[in-house]
Design a protein around this motif. Structure first.
Motif, PDB file in Angstrom:
ATOM      1  N   PHE A  19       0.991  -1.490   0.073  1.00 35.53           N
ATOM      2  CA  PHE A  19       0.039   0.027  -0.178  1.00 35.53           C
ATOM      3  C   PHE A  19       0.687   1.510  -0.331  1.00 35.53           C
ATOM      4  CE2 PHE A  19      -3.862  -2.290   2.789  1.00 35.53           C
ATOM      5  CZ  PHE A  19      -3.910  -3.134   1.452  1.00 35.53           C
ATOM      6  N   LYS A  22      -0.259   4.563   1.290  1.00 33.50           N
ATOM      7  CA  LYS A  22      -1.798   4.601   2.057  1.00 33.50           C
ATOM      8  C   LYS A  22      -1.481   3.799   3.262  1.00 33.50           C
ATOM      9  CE  LYS A  22      -6.408   2.073   1.179  1.00 33.50           C
ATOM     10  NZ  LYS A  22      -6.857   1.549  -0.378  1.00 33.50           N
ATOM     11  N   ALA A  26      -2.763   5.497   7.293  1.00 33.64           N
ATOM     12  CA  ALA A  26      -3.694   4.675   7.610  1.00 33.64           C
ATOM     13  C   ALA A  26      -3.537   4.213   9.107  1.00 33.64           C
ATOM     14  CB  ALA A  26      -3.878   3.247   7.077  1.00 33.64           C
ATOM     15  N   SER A  52      -7.387   1.808   5.527  1.00 35.31           N
ATOM     16  CA  SER A  52      -6.234   0.821   4.731  1.00 35.31           C
ATOM     17  C   SER A  52      -6.461  -0.065   3.396  1.00 35.31           C
ATOM     18  CB  SER A  52      -5.723   0.478   6.104  1.00 35.31           C
ATOM     19  OG  SER A  52      -6.442  -0.943   6.204  1.00 35.31           O
ATOM     20  N   ASN A 144       5.356   7.821  -3.429  1.00 36.01           N
ATOM     21  CA  ASN A 144       4.152   6.861  -3.341  1.00 36.01           C
ATOM     22  C   ASN A 144       4.545   5.411  -2.012  1.00 36.01           C
ATOM     23  OD1 ASN A 144       3.471   8.535  -5.203  1.00 36.01           O
ATOM     24  ND2 ASN A 144       3.636   7.673  -7.054  1.00 36.01           N
ATOM     25  N   LEU A 149       1.185  11.478   0.780  1.00 35.03           N
ATOM     26  CA  LEU A 149      -0.030  11.615   1.698  1.00 35.03           C
ATOM     27  C   LEU A 149       0.031  12.005   2.925  1.00 35.03           C
ATOM     28  CD1 LEU A 149      -2.118   8.599   0.501  1.00 35.03           C
ATOM     29  CD2 LEU A 149      -1.813  10.435  -0.511  1.00 35.03           C
TER      30      LEU A 149
END
Length: 406
Positions: A19, A22, A26, A52, A144, A149
């Protein structure tokens, strides 16, 4: 079929690693929702699973609940994450904190994404070194997989990322290599930039073209050679490099995804050649090329400071010795630099500004200044201030450390 709990933990870890950004977001978001015991209620745990995107079947969820839930009311999130990605041992924790200290120099508690971009060492990334990726592409790929994020990255986020990443790296040497290539952080504390600056300074002064010495070891132009070949090429180029500097340079350009752990010599040569010009200048002609490289070894004040890095034990012993000499000469009101003037006359000088031989250095301290100093202490001082590695001592740097400022 119900899988064992350790297998479920590994599956979750693999999913969080895939992930990337991301998964880190989470963990950051729901860690803030835990109480002081690092626990959360069951509804929050289910929200974490949805947020998640973890994919678990009902049997696996039931095993997790039996293992980490307390009476079906509270989920032990902290203990669960320790089972998923483990903990950092002392060596790895030292590397993570050293890298964070380099990033958060102002001690504000967080760093921005722009700060990460500026500090991240893109040149040493494997795909960039073999020119299969541009630096921009490598940066996007790394973000990434990590902090794309998150605008403000904290020490928790930084540590959590390397906990997840390091869970699949059993060897501490390989884990250290990540920090060498990403943040130029080594376990021994040595800065590879010092080694590179030393090579650049010698290359610029001697007008060497070191690329020719590497090509014979790579006839098929794979860009990769083994450590012994890399060291032999530098030795053939007549550059004066210590073992510690050699290891730091090799590790910096090592391909950590290569089974043979070879080193990319073309990336190293591209970096060294920047003392002459910039690569692909014809594509970006507006870039500014300095007439003289901005290197410590080329500055007018370069003789006034010691540039030799000693191992920690020797450095500590040296500082004690310098403190004793400094106090003794201050009490006797002796200005040390003038004691070396007799060795600077044409008949006795070694032909290098601010340098004397080992013998002349020892004579100046014993005969002129009359300091009681042991032979092993003389050897320690010579090792520290022999910045040219040619059996001479930089007395300007030595007296700068001893004499009081004007």
């Amino acid at each position: 079929m119900v899988h064992p709990i350790f297998f479920i933990h590994e599956c979750i870890r693999d999913q969080l690693q895939r992930f990337g950004a991301k998964g880190i977001l989470a963990l950051k978001t729901f860690h803030a929702k835990c109480d002081n015991q690092r626990c959360m209620d069951i509804n929050t745990w289910r929200e974490f699973l949805r947020f998640s995107g973890l994919r678990l079947n009902p049997e696996e969820l039931a095993v997790l609940m039996r293992t980490h839930a307390t009476a079906g009311k509270e989920f032990q999130f902290g203990a669960f994450m320790e089972c998923v990605r483990g903990t950092l041992n002392n060596y790895r924790d030292k590397l993570v904190k050293a890298a964070w200290k380099k990033l958060d120099m102002d001690n504000v508690g967080y760093v921005t994404r722009d700060c990460l971009k500026e500090t991240y060492n893109l040149i040493a990334q494997p795909m960039v070194m073999v020119q299969q990726q541009t630096q921009e592409e490598a940066m996007v790929e790394w973000l990434n997989g990590s902090f794309a994020l998150i605008q403000k990255v904290t020490l928790f986020d930084f540590t959590e990322y390397y906990l997840l990443l390091g869970a699949s790296i059993p060897d501490d040497v390989d884990f250290e290599l990540l920090f060498i290539k990403a943040w130029k952080i080594r376990g021994d504390g040595y800065n590879v930039d010092k080694a590179l600056n030393n090579v650049k300074t010698q290359v610029y002064k001697n007008r060497n073209r070191i690329r020719e010495f590497f090509r014979d070891y790579d006839p098929l132009r794979h860009r990769l050679i083994i450590d012994e070949q890399f060291a032999a090429a530098l030795d053939n180029s007549k550059l004066i490099i210590s073992k510690q500097e050699m290891k730091a340079i090799i590790d910096n350009y090592r391909m950590n995804d290569d089974p043979m752990r070879r080193t990319c010599w073309t990336a190293f040569c591209d970096e060294i050649d920047t003392v002459y010009t910039l690569k692909e200048l014809e594509k970006t002609p507006l870039r500014n090329v300095l007439p003289i490289p901005n290197l410590e070894g080329l500055k007018p004040q370069r003789f006034l400071g010691a540039t030799v890095y000693l191992e920690p034990k020797k450095e500590a012993a040296l500082q004690v010795l310098l403190k004793r000499i400094r106090k003794e000469l201050y009490d006797r009101r002796i200005y040390l630099r003038g004691s070396f003037d007799d060795y600077a006359v044409p008949k006795l000088c070694v032909g290098i500004v601010g340098h004397v031989t080992y013998t002349q250095f020892a004579q100046a301290l014993s005969s002129y200044v009359m300091i009681r100093i042991e032979p092993e202490e003389i050897e320690l001082l010579c090792e520290k201030y022999d910045d040219l590695k040619n059996k001479t001592v930089n007395f300007l740097a030595f007296t700068t450390d001893i004499d009081p400022p004007p």
